[in-house]
Design a protein around this motif. Sequence first.
Motif, mmCIF file in Angstrom:
data_model
loop_
_atom_site.group_PDB
_atom_site.id
_atom_site.type_symbol
_atom_site.label_atom_id
_atom_site.label_comp_id
_atom_site.label_asym_id
_atom_site.label_seq_id
_atom_site.Cartn_x
_atom_site.Cartn_y
_atom_site.Cartn_z
ATOM 1 N N GLN A 55 -16.314 8.733 6.068
ATOM 2 C CA GLN A 55 -15.866 7.620 5.224
ATOM 3 C C GLN A 55 -16.003 7.958 3.743
ATOM 4 O O GLN A 55 -15.232 7.487 2.921
ATOM 5 C CB GLN A 55 -16.654 6.340 5.555
ATOM 6 C CG GLN A 55 -16.331 5.766 6.918
ATOM 7 C CD GLN A 55 -14.838 5.649 7.184
ATOM 8 O OE1 GLN A 55 -14.045 5.385 6.273
ATOM 9 N NE2 GLN A 55 -14.437 5.880 8.420
ATOM 10 N N LEU A 56 -16.976 8.798 3.406
ATOM 11 C CA LEU A 56 -17.127 9.232 2.021
ATOM 12 C C LEU A 56 -15.833 9.852 1.504
ATOM 13 O O LEU A 56 -15.335 9.511 0.436
ATOM 14 C CB LEU A 56 -18.293 10.233 1.945
ATOM 15 C CG LEU A 56 -18.435 11.047 0.672
ATOM 16 C CD1 LEU A 56 -18.696 10.151 -0.518
ATOM 17 C CD2 LEU A 56 -19.578 12.056 0.816
ATOM 18 N N PHE A 57 -15.272 10.767 2.312
ATOM 19 C CA PHE A 57 -14.085 11.462 1.834
ATOM 20 C C PHE A 57 -12.813 10.643 2.034
ATOM 21 O O PHE A 57 -11.847 10.807 1.289
ATOM 22 C CB PHE A 57 -14.011 12.857 2.458
ATOM 23 C CG PHE A 57 -15.076 13.748 1.909
ATOM 24 C CD1 PHE A 57 -14.882 14.406 0.709
ATOM 25 C CD2 PHE A 57 -16.303 13.860 2.538
ATOM 26 C CE1 PHE A 57 -15.881 15.178 0.150
ATOM 27 C CE2 PHE A 57 -17.313 14.637 1.992
ATOM 28 C CZ PHE A 57 -17.106 15.298 0.801
ATOM 29 N N MET A 58 -12.828 9.755 3.013
ATOM 30 C CA MET A 58 -11.712 8.833 3.138
ATOM 31 C C MET A 58 -11.652 7.933 1.898
ATOM 32 O O MET A 58 -10.574 7.618 1.405
ATOM 33 C CB MET A 58 -11.876 7.963 4.394
ATOM 34 C CG MET A 58 -11.779 8.736 5.694
ATOM 35 S SD MET A 58 -10.193 9.517 5.902
ATOM 36 C CE MET A 58 -9.695 8.770 7.433
ATOM 37 N N SER A 59 -12.813 7.520 1.391
ATOM 38 C CA SER A 59 -12.849 6.693 0.182
ATOM 39 C C SER A 59 -12.286 7.462 -1.001
ATOM 40 O O SER A 59 -11.504 6.941 -1.790
ATOM 41 C CB SER A 59 -14.277 6.284 -0.172
ATOM 42 O OG SER A 59 -14.964 5.833 0.934
ATOM 43 N N ILE A 60 -12.704 8.722 -1.125
ATOM 44 C CA ILE A 60 -12.252 9.531 -2.257
ATOM 45 C C ILE A 60 -10.744 9.673 -2.247
ATOM 46 O O ILE A 60 -10.081 9.571 -3.268
ATOM 47 C CB ILE A 60 -12.949 10.915 -2.222
ATOM 48 C CG1 ILE A 60 -14.436 10.730 -2.500
ATOM 49 C CG2 ILE A 60 -12.318 11.866 -3.212
ATOM 50 C CD1 ILE A 60 -15.258 11.981 -2.317
ATOM 51 N N LEU A 61 -10.173 9.875 -1.046
ATOM 52 C CA LEU A 61 -8.730 10.078 -0.959
ATOM 53 C C LEU A 61 -7.952 8.767 -0.853
ATOM 54 O O LEU A 61 -6.743 8.771 -0.694
ATOM 55 C CB LEU A 61 -8.392 10.954 0.255
ATOM 56 C CG LEU A 61 -8.824 12.408 0.173
ATOM 57 C CD1 LEU A 61 -8.392 13.157 1.400
ATOM 58 C CD2 LEU A 61 -8.225 13.078 -1.066
ATOM 59 N N GLY A 62 -8.650 7.631 -0.923
ATOM 60 C CA GLY A 62 -7.947 6.345 -0.835
ATOM 61 C C GLY A 62 -7.347 6.092 0.528
ATOM 62 O O GLY A 62 -6.277 5.508 0.641
ATOM 63 N N LEU A 63 -8.008 6.528 1.589
ATOM 64 C CA LEU A 63 -7.465 6.377 2.940
ATOM 65 C C LEU A 63 -8.289 5.410 3.781
ATOM 66 O O LEU A 63 -8.237 5.440 5.003
ATOM 67 C CB LEU A 63 -7.424 7.745 3.643
ATOM 68 C CG LEU A 63 -6.507 8.791 3.033
ATOM 69 C CD1 LEU A 63 -6.686 10.123 3.720
ATOM 70 C CD2 LEU A 63 -5.064 8.357 3.123
ATOM 71 N N LEU A 64 -9.036 4.550 3.115
ATOM 72 C CA LEU A 64 -9.877 3.615 3.861
ATOM 73 C C LEU A 64 -9.041 2.608 4.634
ATOM 74 O O LEU A 64 -7.917 2.295 4.251
ATOM 75 C CB LEU A 64 -10.782 2.848 2.896
ATOM 76 C CG LEU A 64 -11.951 3.609 2.293
ATOM 77 C CD1 LEU A 64 -12.696 2.704 1.328
ATOM 78 C CD2 LEU A 64 -12.880 4.100 3.389
ATOM 79 N N ALA A 65 -9.606 2.086 5.716
ATOM 80 C CA ALA A 65 -8.947 1.010 6.446
ATOM 81 C C ALA A 65 -8.875 -0.214 5.536
ATOM 82 O O ALA A 65 -9.564 -0.289 4.519
ATOM 83 C CB ALA A 65 -9.746 0.693 7.705
ATOM 84 N N ASN A 66 -8.048 -1.187 5.927
ATOM 85 C CA ASN A 66 -7.789 -2.332 5.056
ATOM 86 C C ASN A 66 -9.026 -3.127 4.682
ATOM 87 O O ASN A 66 -9.094 -3.701 3.601
ATOM 88 C CB ASN A 66 -6.794 -3.276 5.731
ATOM 89 C CG ASN A 66 -5.400 -2.718 5.613
ATOM 90 O OD1 ASN A 66 -5.141 -1.896 4.729
ATOM 91 N ND2 ASN A 66 -4.513 -3.126 6.493
ATOM 92 N N ASN A 67 -10.010 -3.164 5.578
ATOM 93 C CA ASN A 67 -11.191 -3.965 5.271
ATOM 94 C C ASN A 67 -12.241 -3.182 4.489
ATOM 95 O O ASN A 67 -13.337 -3.668 4.283
ATOM 96 C CB ASN A 67 -11.794 -4.528 6.563
ATOM 97 C CG ASN A 67 -12.259 -3.429 7.489
ATOM 98 O OD1 ASN A 67 -11.861 -2.279 7.336
ATOM 99 N ND2 ASN A 67 -13.101 -3.763 8.441
ATOM 100 N N GLY A 68 -11.897 -1.975 4.058
ATOM 101 C CA GLY A 68 -12.854 -1.152 3.324
ATOM 102 C C GLY A 68 -12.643 -1.257 1.818
ATOM 103 O O GLY A 68 -11.524 -1.451 1.346
ATOM 104 N N LYS A 69 -13.739 -1.147 1.086
ATOM 105 C CA LYS A 69 -13.649 -1.245 -0.364
ATOM 106 C C LYS A 69 -14.572 -0.195 -0.978
ATOM 107 O O LYS A 69 -15.729 -0.087 -0.592
ATOM 108 C CB LYS A 69 -14.078 -2.638 -0.807
ATOM 109 C CG LYS A 69 -13.549 -3.036 -2.162
ATOM 110 C CD LYS A 69 -13.904 -4.484 -2.457
ATOM 111 C CE LYS A 69 -15.077 -4.511 -3.383
ATOM 112 N NZ LYS A 69 -15.857 -5.701 -3.401
ATOM 113 N N ALA A 70 -14.031 0.607 -1.893
ATOM 114 C CA ALA A 70 -14.840 1.642 -2.524
ATOM 115 C C ALA A 70 -15.072 1.299 -3.986
ATOM 116 O O ALA A 70 -14.151 0.882 -4.685
ATOM 117 C CB ALA A 70 -14.145 2.991 -2.394
ATOM 118 N N GLU A 71 -16.322 1.480 -4.426
ATOM 119 C CA GLU A 71 -16.634 1.237 -5.832
ATOM 120 C C GLU A 71 -17.373 2.448 -6.394
ATOM 121 O O GLU A 71 -17.970 3.200 -5.657
ATOM 122 C CB GLU A 71 -17.536 0.007 -5.971
ATOM 123 C CG GLU A 71 -16.841 -1.293 -5.653
ATOM 124 C CD GLU A 71 -17.838 -2.392 -5.332
ATOM 125 O OE1 GLU A 71 -17.726 -3.446 -5.961
ATOM 126 O OE2 GLU A 71 -18.712 -2.179 -4.487
ATOM 127 N N GLY A 72 -17.341 2.556 -7.716
ATOM 128 C CA GLY A 72 -17.981 3.694 -8.351
ATOM 129 C C GLY A 72 -16.942 4.490 -9.114
ATOM 130 O O GLY A 72 -15.948 3.919 -9.590
#
Lengths: 337, 336
Positions: A55-72
């Motif tokens: 999930q760390l790298f999915m967040s970086i690449l903007g590939l999270l599932a719809n209910n996911g939110k990345a901050e930082g």
Amino acid sequence: MNENENNNILLDVKNLTTTFSTQEGNVAAVNDLSFQIKAGETLGVVGESGSGKSQLFMSILGLLANNGKAEGSVKYKGKEILNQKKTLEEIRGDRLSMIFQDSMTSLNPFVKISDQLTEVLMVHRGISYNDALNEAINMLDMVSIPRAKTRVHRYPHEFSGGMRQRVMIAMSLICKPDLLIADEPTTALDVTVQAQILDIIDNLKKELNMAVVMITHDLGVVARVAENVMVMYGGRAIEKGTVDEIFYTPSHPYTAGLLASMPRLDDDSNKALYTIQGSPPNLQNLPVGCAFSPRCEYVMDQCKTSVPPLECFDVNRHRACFLDNYQDLIENINRGQ
Amino acid sequence: MKKILEVKNLKKHFLIPNPKLFAPDEALKAVNDVTFDVYAGETLGIVGESGCGKSTLGRTILQVLKPTGGDVIYHQPDVDNHLDDSINLSELKKKDLIIARKEMQIIFQDPLASLNPRMTIGEIIGEPLLLYRKHMNKKEREEEVLQWMERVGLLRGMYNRYPHEFSGGQCQRIGIARAMILGPKIIVCDEAVSALDVSIQAQVVNLLQSLQQKFNTTFLFISHDLSVVRYISDRILVLYLGKVMEIASKDQIYNTSRHPYTKALISAVPIPNPKLERERERFDLKGEIPSQIHPPSGCVFRTRCPYADDLCSQKTPQTEEVEPGHFISCHHWKKH
């Protein structure tokens, strides 16, 4: 840090936190994580299931599932890319690309390999189909697919698992990216094929001077390919260092325990395997304090109330643990058994 | 040591419909003329790449799949020496087979998928007792199940819970309790620890070993993970395209293997030791396992073997005993 070193940094991740909102409440998959990747570096990311490594790298690449939110903050060559849809679309698959574990579900079964490979080039480079096709055939040659010229026109199901993983590698490398993120690329493969795929990644890395992130649970693979290692547990980085430092002088009880619990091919002593008691934490209700504390044999009162911060204690060496006496963790484990 | 199983020329062929109209069906020879012995109380590791027939071999031995040919002879360990203790499993009628089955069990790879989601774990673990210990009443059954739950490291309070409430490692413990509850003599572990995390894998491996010591069970440990196999096995059988390549003690396999395939397999495994990894000499195999429907003529390994010559393509190598307990199928084992 001087100017030169700054330029060398490809990816700069600061305080990245990823949360998923689910029916049972918010789940933090990645917690306040920071790290950097330099050009040409190979970083091994180690962790068990649920450690947040994918999930760390999915967040970086903007590939999270719809209910996911990345901050930082995630900066690629100094430019902010976290949650920047437009920027990400330009560089994803071109400058940053990813290989996934399951090659059958990552390739479109209805589309010929030729079309899947050329699409990347036509979108990112704007070249004609014929030029892209030539490039695609070259790339398939590079990843040692025999008779690439004819096989490029086949469908994914006509390839074996190892061959499909090669197609995936060819696809992710066809734009000569600066950074390849490989998420368990060889886990589903036989050891003989795994050795071939790791060789291919190694050779291409040298040829293209590309940085590689190898996400895996297999410490053998990390020892083989990585220069630096980040160990993750419960959504946090708990230890960072060079591959030799992590394997020979681990500074976190989890890392040391993980190393001691692996059966090894080079070990013919028949002593019982060390076991870390309990099981990896559920991200939905992480323990208060250090996530590893319920399983740790060195646990102290402090560990149960506050989360140890990831601190630098030597040149580029980081650990998140309150334990002061960590110099001979491995020997202590071996003596204890 | 006493033999518990003799596998003789065992074959399992699957018929594959021929894509050509009216042409006869083709045979996929998943297990092709495999012969070996298993000794009571040992762990025999069975290794090979995917598609080499290791799972089919395990299931054919247990008669879950009916063999196409060959014999599986089971020597009952508890019978007095002067009596004939052997049963040919492949000739048993269904009724007799059901009786023989309680002495051999299997543990599967996918821990969750092999447990019925609608049964509580108490019911799952106790089900074999319903079939084979009909004299037991409910209370006795429950007591037996609880005892086994404790032995495999599950809490008594979990008796009425359902499989989805458990983690992968715990599900595998349930599977182990279910397999062990009748006191079987032989257990086939088909990739039993492959789906588990490293820290959990060590727990389950240690559990299997301690149960084996306690009950003197014989394990056939099927796995693609050579590090785990080295750790847990006494002897190892290397399989390739349904044929035995090498059988030997684990030290012979890992230190003085004479078969090029075994050597290649071992050298492909990455070792969690960075310095060793950098210096290690590799013996890489080219290509992938060929089609099982049309295997190469002669020695099945010759298409990937660096030592292959004309002899290898013409003649199938026989299995030779090159030193006591060390069997090899290779024409050129003396050369390398």
